[in-house]
Design a protein around this motif. Structure first.
Motif, PDB file in Angstrom:
ATOM      1  N   TRP A  87       0.947  -1.176  -0.013  1.00 20.12           N
ATOM      2  CA  TRP A  87      -0.027   0.061  -0.061  1.00 20.12           C
ATOM      3  C   TRP A  87       0.926   1.162  -0.034  1.00 20.12           C
ATOM      4  CZ3 TRP A  87      -3.663   1.597   4.424  1.00 20.12           C
ATOM      5  CH2 TRP A  87      -4.599   2.515   4.049  1.00 20.12           C
ATOM      6  N   CYS A  88       1.943   1.336   0.707  1.00 21.35           N
ATOM      7  CA  CYS A  88       2.725   2.403   0.651  1.00 21.35           C
ATOM      8  C   CYS A  88       3.600   2.460  -0.652  1.00 21.35           C
ATOM      9  CB  CYS A  88       4.123   2.019   1.868  1.00 21.35           C
ATOM     10  SG  CYS A  88       3.735   2.107   3.389  1.00 21.35           S
ATOM     11  N   GLN A  89       3.767   1.450  -1.129  1.00 21.93           N
ATOM     12  CA  GLN A  89       4.347   1.682  -2.636  1.00 21.93           C
ATOM     13  C   GLN A  89       3.305   2.116  -3.751  1.00 21.93           C
ATOM     14  OE1 GLN A  89       6.501  -1.755  -3.426  1.00 21.93           O
ATOM     15  NE2 GLN A  89       7.321  -2.002  -1.388  1.00 21.93           N
ATOM     16  N   HIS A  90       2.057   1.766  -3.670  1.00 28.35           N
ATOM     17  CA  HIS A  90       1.073   2.040  -4.463  1.00 28.35           C
ATOM     18  C   HIS A  90      -0.140   2.645  -4.000  1.00 28.35           C
ATOM     19  CE1 HIS A  90       3.299  -1.623  -5.766  1.00 28.35           C
ATOM     20  NE2 HIS A  90       3.273  -0.901  -6.923  1.00 28.35           N
ATOM     21  N   PRO A  91       0.022   3.917  -3.294  1.00 30.22           N
ATOM     22  CA  PRO A  91      -0.688   4.487  -2.489  1.00 30.22           C
ATOM     23  C   PRO A  91      -2.283   5.222  -3.077  1.00 30.22           C
ATOM     24  CG  PRO A  91       0.873   5.906  -2.521  1.00 30.22           C
ATOM     25  CD  PRO A  91       1.436   4.568  -3.050  1.00 30.22           C
ATOM     26  N   GLU A  92      -1.913   5.581  -4.404  1.00 27.76           N
ATOM     27  CA  GLU A  92      -2.830   6.403  -5.002  1.00 27.76           C
ATOM     28  C   GLU A  92      -3.942   5.499  -5.616  1.00 27.76           C
ATOM     29  OE1 GLU A  92      -3.250   9.682  -5.438  1.00 27.76           O
ATOM     30  OE2 GLU A  92      -1.455  10.173  -4.707  1.00 27.76           O
TER      31      GLU A  92
END
Length: 394
Positions: free
Chosen positions: A180-185
């Motif tokens: 989630w941190c790496q693909h938050p959008e």
């Protein structure tokens, strides 16, 4: 406002909040600002209720077990969440959160799973809504819950086995949060239990509250009253327990019993009894009770049940136990297995190993003849058949 309801800062008493990396703060804040309004809207409720009825198969029965009632000398009702589509209570929450994710414009979902029931539910609703789904699962759990892994893959989910640490639910949660941190959008994190940063514990409890809503109606029909004397549920992170007790929190005449994984015993180091031996700490974005070492690092828990071996607990449940509103009972592996075999023999129902802990708690309690007890059977035991067979041969 109820003294057991989450406050504006996201806390249940001293527990909760959102201790998260900076990159996730806008996403969590976005969810916090919109979730109550969306899930209470007429359009959401109409679609959610329709899917629960026509897709999931709700309402689930409230079954009076005459055999268990005779054993315990009172009336024992089983709330049959094991009869839901996908085999557990997890689908209630997954349906609600996938509708929320769609409303927020998300097209990709990540999830964590231990026993695999939430993973299957997440993969199912993603297939239903044509969304990409990645499920993180500890490598140990992948092996002991192989049928659910194959179900997820058949549904189109990418199942990622996490070998770090102990290879169980804790590590799966860590990796889902990293994703989630790496693909938050573009990503929606579909949490399966009443844990994580605010507003997830409150959101999951509200999605699961259909359980207690139905219990009220069904008890009124069967007993002429909406309230039982006892509510009993197993607890790992706490989603089925939150759903079971949600509408009864302020009625303190209803006793709440939370059955957690005692493992080999709370003094053995092989346990997941967070409510019994945990101390205040922060895990996966929220302040709660945590099984941890002197440095504040989470200790790898143990349980025969893949869905209960989590070193934390939902902040709502930490607050309930610390405030005295609920009682926690650590149930050992052996007690859970014995209770599962008993229900299978007496009623022809093979429960999930998670639910077996709640059944085991019944033997720790003393009931009066006029007591009405509702125990939530959170899932069915198909996924645990190898474990049951292994121990039955001994």
């Amino acid at each position: 406002m109820s003294k057991y309801e989450v406050n504006e800062a996201g806390f249940f008493g001293a527990y909760g909040g959102a201790s998260i990396p900076e990159v996730l703060q806008p996403r969590v804040e976005e969810l916090r600002k919109c979730y109550r309004e969306i899930i209470s809207s007429e359009n959401f409720r109409k679609e959610y209720d329709s899917l629960l009825r026509d897709y999931v198969g709700r309402p689930t029965p409230l079954y009076l077990s005459k055999a268990l009632s005779k054993v315990h000398g009172c009336k024992i009702y089983l709330k049959r969440e094991d009869l839901n589509f996908t085999g557990a209570h997890k689908i209630n929450n997954a349906i609600g959160q996938i509708l929320l994710a769609r409303h927020m414009g998300k097209r990709r979902v990540v999830a964590e799973t231990g026993a695999g029931q939430h993973g299957v539910a997440a993969a199912t609703v993603c297939a239903l809504m044509n969304m990409s789904c990645t499920v993180y699962m500890g490598a140990v759990d992948v092996e002991r819950q192989r049928p659910n892994v194959e179900k997820m893959r058949l549904l189109g989910a990418n199942v990622v086995a996490v070998a770090k640490g102990g290879g169980t639910l804790t590590n799966a949660c860590d990796e889902a949060l990293n994703d989630w941190c790496q693909h938050p959008e573009e990503t929606y994190y579909l949490i399966g239990s009443a844990v994580g940063p605010h507003p997830y514990p409150d959101l999951v409890a509200r999605m699961q509250s259909v359980i207690s809503e139905e219990i009220r109606r069904q008890l009124l029909e069967k007993e002429g009253r909406e309230t039982p004397d006892y509510l009993v549920a197993c607890i790992g992170g706490g989603s089925n327990a939150a759903g079971t007790i949600f509408h009864y929190l302020d009625n303190e005449e209803v006793k709440i019993i939370l059955a957690e994984a005692g493992g080999k015993g709370v003094d053995t180091g092989m346990t997941a009894a967070t409510l019994t031996i945990g101390t205040d700490g922060v895990l996966h974005g929220a302040r709660s009770l945590v099984i941890q070492d002197e440095r504040g690092e989470a200790v790898e828990p143990y349980s025969i049940s893949a869905g209960l071996d989590y070193p934390g607990i939902g902040p709502l449940h930490a607050h309930l136990v610390r405030s005295g509103r609920a009682q926690a009972l650590p149930i050992t592996d052996d007690e859970a297995l014995d209770a599962a075999y008993e229900l299978n023999r007496l009623d022809g129902i093979l429960p999930a190993l998670e639910s077996a802990h709640a059944l085991g708690a019944l033997h720790r309690l003393k009931f009066r003849p006029d007591d009405v007890v509702v125990m939530t059977l959170s899932g069915r035991g198909d996924k645990d058949i190898a474990t049951y067979m292994e121990h039955a041969r001994q």
